[in-house]
Design a protein around this motif. Sequence first.
Motif, PDB file in Angstrom:
ATOM      1  N   ASN A  26       1.089  -1.468   0.169  1.00  0.00           N
ATOM      2  CA  ASN A  26       0.072   0.174   0.007  1.00  0.00           C
ATOM      3  C   ASN A  26       0.828   1.176  -0.262  1.00  0.00           C
ATOM      4  O   ASN A  26      -0.003   2.149   0.662  1.00  0.00           O
ATOM      5  CB  ASN A  26      -0.704  -0.076   1.192  1.00  0.00           C
ATOM      6  CG  ASN A  26      -2.048  -1.333   1.679  1.00  0.00           C
ATOM      7  OD1 ASN A  26      -2.396  -1.339   0.149  1.00  0.00           O
ATOM      8  ND2 ASN A  26      -1.809  -1.745   2.110  1.00  0.00           N
TER       9      ASN A  26
ATOM     10  N   GLU B 207      -0.942   1.253 -11.160  1.00  0.00           N
ATOM     11  CA  GLU B 207      -2.308   0.319 -11.317  1.00  0.00           C
ATOM     12  C   GLU B 207      -2.732   0.031  -9.909  1.00  0.00           C
ATOM     13  O   GLU B 207      -1.952   0.219  -8.373  1.00  0.00           O
ATOM     14  CB  GLU B 207      -2.070  -0.850 -12.296  1.00  0.00           C
ATOM     15  CG  GLU B 207      -1.835  -0.855 -13.587  1.00  0.00           C
ATOM     16  CD  GLU B 207      -1.409  -1.625 -14.574  1.00  0.00           C
ATOM     17  OE1 GLU B 207      -0.890  -1.302 -15.482  1.00  0.00           O
ATOM     18  OE2 GLU B 207      -0.963  -2.734 -13.647  1.00  0.00           O
ATOM     19  N   PRO B 208      -3.596  -0.196  -9.476  1.00  0.00           N
ATOM     20  CA  PRO B 208      -4.048  -0.646  -8.724  1.00  0.00           C
ATOM     21  C   PRO B 208      -3.563  -1.833  -8.155  1.00  0.00           C
ATOM     22  O   PRO B 208      -3.748  -3.027  -8.608  1.00  0.00           O
ATOM     23  CB  PRO B 208      -5.996  -0.943  -8.419  1.00  0.00           C
ATOM     24  CG  PRO B 208      -6.136   0.297  -9.804  1.00  0.00           C
ATOM     25  CD  PRO B 208      -5.141   0.059 -10.510  1.00  0.00           C
TER      26      PRO B 208
ATOM     27  N   ASP C 245       6.511   1.873  -5.290  1.00  0.00           N
ATOM     28  CA  ASP C 245       5.816   1.536  -6.547  1.00  0.00           C
ATOM     29  C   ASP C 245       7.221   1.578  -7.311  1.00  0.00           C
ATOM     30  O   ASP C 245       7.795   2.187  -7.470  1.00  0.00           O
ATOM     31  CB  ASP C 245       4.537   2.013  -7.025  1.00  0.00           C
ATOM     32  CG  ASP C 245       3.520   1.735  -7.728  1.00  0.00           C
ATOM     33  OD1 ASP C 245       4.651   0.783  -8.920  1.00  0.00           O
ATOM     34  OD2 ASP C 245       3.645   2.157  -8.984  1.00  0.00           O
TER      35      ASP C 245
ATOM     36  N   ARG D 123       2.849   3.555  -2.301  1.00  0.00           N
ATOM     37  CA  ARG D 123       2.360   4.455  -3.331  1.00  0.00           C
ATOM     38  C   ARG D 123       3.863   4.607  -3.734  1.00  0.00           C
ATOM     39  O   ARG D 123       4.745   4.913  -5.090  1.00  0.00           O
ATOM     40  CB  ARG D 123       1.863   5.358  -3.701  1.00  0.00           C
ATOM     41  CG  ARG D 123      -0.337   4.671  -3.630  1.00  0.00           C
ATOM     42  CD  ARG D 123      -0.202   3.724  -4.761  1.00  0.00           C
ATOM     43  NE  ARG D 123      -0.326   4.526  -5.974  1.00  0.00           N
ATOM     44  CZ  ARG D 123      -0.263   3.225  -6.865  1.00  0.00           C
ATOM     45  NH1 ARG D 123      -0.749   1.634  -6.837  1.00  0.00           N
ATOM     46  NH2 ARG D 123      -0.123   3.611  -8.386  1.00  0.00           N
TER      47      ARG D 123
ATOM     48  N   ASN E  35      -5.017  -6.724  -9.860  1.00  0.00           N
ATOM     49  CA  ASN E  35      -5.387  -5.293  -9.559  1.00  0.00           C
ATOM     50  C   ASN E  35      -6.765  -5.807  -9.157  1.00  0.00           C
ATOM     51  O   ASN E  35      -7.483  -4.570  -8.580  1.00  0.00           O
ATOM     52  CB  ASN E  35      -5.598  -4.866 -11.354  1.00  0.00           C
ATOM     53  CG  ASN E  35      -4.567  -4.894 -11.442  1.00  0.00           C
ATOM     54  OD1 ASN E  35      -3.859  -6.124 -12.054  1.00  0.00           O
ATOM     55  ND2 ASN E  35      -3.379  -4.017 -11.571  1.00  0.00           N
ATOM     56  N   THR E  36      -7.590  -6.113  -8.762  1.00  0.00           N
ATOM     57  CA  THR E  36      -9.167  -6.076  -8.328  1.00  0.00           C
ATOM     58  C   THR E  36      -9.382  -7.155  -7.330  1.00  0.00           C
ATOM     59  O   THR E  36      -8.979  -8.683  -7.651  1.00  0.00           O
ATOM     60  CB  THR E  36     -10.640  -5.941  -9.231  1.00  0.00           C
ATOM     61  OG1 THR E  36     -10.238  -7.950 -10.226  1.00  0.00           O
ATOM     62  CG2 THR E  36     -10.093  -5.347 -10.449  1.00  0.00           C
ATOM     63  N   GLN E  37     -10.384  -7.318  -6.798  1.00  0.00           N
ATOM     64  CA  GLN E  37     -10.265  -8.288  -5.622  1.00  0.00           C
ATOM     65  C   GLN E  37     -11.103  -9.680  -6.196  1.00  0.00           C
ATOM     66  O   GLN E  37     -11.224 -10.652  -5.584  1.00  0.00           O
ATOM     67  CB  GLN E  37     -11.825  -7.800  -4.569  1.00  0.00           C
ATOM     68  CG  GLN E  37     -11.581  -9.007  -3.411  1.00  0.00           C
ATOM     69  CD  GLN E  37     -10.677  -9.222  -2.025  1.00  0.00           C
ATOM     70  OE1 GLN E  37      -9.858  -8.533  -2.580  1.00  0.00           O
ATOM     71  NE2 GLN E  37     -10.643 -10.677  -2.074  1.00  0.00           N
TER      72      GLN E  37
ATOM     73  N   ALA F 294      -4.520  -5.120  -5.616  1.00  0.00           N
ATOM     74  CA  ALA F 294      -5.237  -5.927  -4.137  1.00  0.00           C
ATOM     75  C   ALA F 294      -3.783  -7.447  -4.318  1.00  0.00           C
ATOM     76  O   ALA F 294      -3.577  -8.303  -5.576  1.00  0.00           O
ATOM     77  CB  ALA F 294      -6.107  -6.735  -5.699  1.00  0.00           C
TER      78      ALA F 294
END
Length: 284
Positions: free
Chosen positions: A30, A254-255, A35, A32, A265-267, A257
Amino acid sequence: MTVRSIENIIRSYPSSDGDGVKIRRLALFNQRDTDPFLMLDELVSDDEADYMGGFPPHPHRGMETLTYLRKGALIHKDHMGNRGEIRSGGAQWMSAGKGIIHSEMPELDLGGLHGFQLWINLPAKDKMSDPAYRDVPKEEIPLVPLASGGEVRVVAGNWVLEGKEVSGPLDRLAANAAYLDVSLNAGEELHLPVTGNKRAVAYVYKGALDTGSISAPQLPEKPLLVFGTKGDELHLKAATDAQFLLLAGEPILEPVAHYGPFVMNTQEEIEQAIRDYNSGQFGR
């Protein structure tokens, strides 16, 4: 050239993983400003009980690992039939892509274990690519002596050291990541050009670096120094005899997860990874 300043200092903390292996961890999922780097573990002990349980078979998806050993040995096996080993001074790169199940088990070598595992994020377009793997022996990693007495091991990427271009054997890491292991004597300085779009961090695993406004006694044990993005050169000065990893990479932006060994990138993609693993479809 404009010198980049240190804009953040992140504390590492003792933890354990695998079959009770004692580590020192930086969890950066988490963060940034770090990254494309996701996590950095240091494995260091002269007591076999702290690490001989190793890391039995476990899955990964959506990220890369770069494992580098200063001392000891690790045996890698995976579901694709790869078997390799890295020993003192060597490195190992693995891109999990759409899925890999592997183990990393220690062997006795010189007594004790000291190494690092770095997690590098993969961009969304590469998260479901085919997995890949490579071992790099110590002999393939350039060792650059510095005029003032220190030395630099060039594990990955392209660097300018002492006015000369030097490339590490690992040159296709995600986010064009680059990796140095640096030893400096007290008072010694290292100046390194760094391109404007790359972020840079230094994990000080022994001794201390001069951080400007923050004196060495105030720093946490084994900190991660995060450099800002303004400027095109790093100035690193050892406050004491110091050893540190210097990492640079292009931010993916990018996100993220994250769940255990999966980074997507997503849940919804995380939940799919869990279903794939539980159904025996992992990596297919």
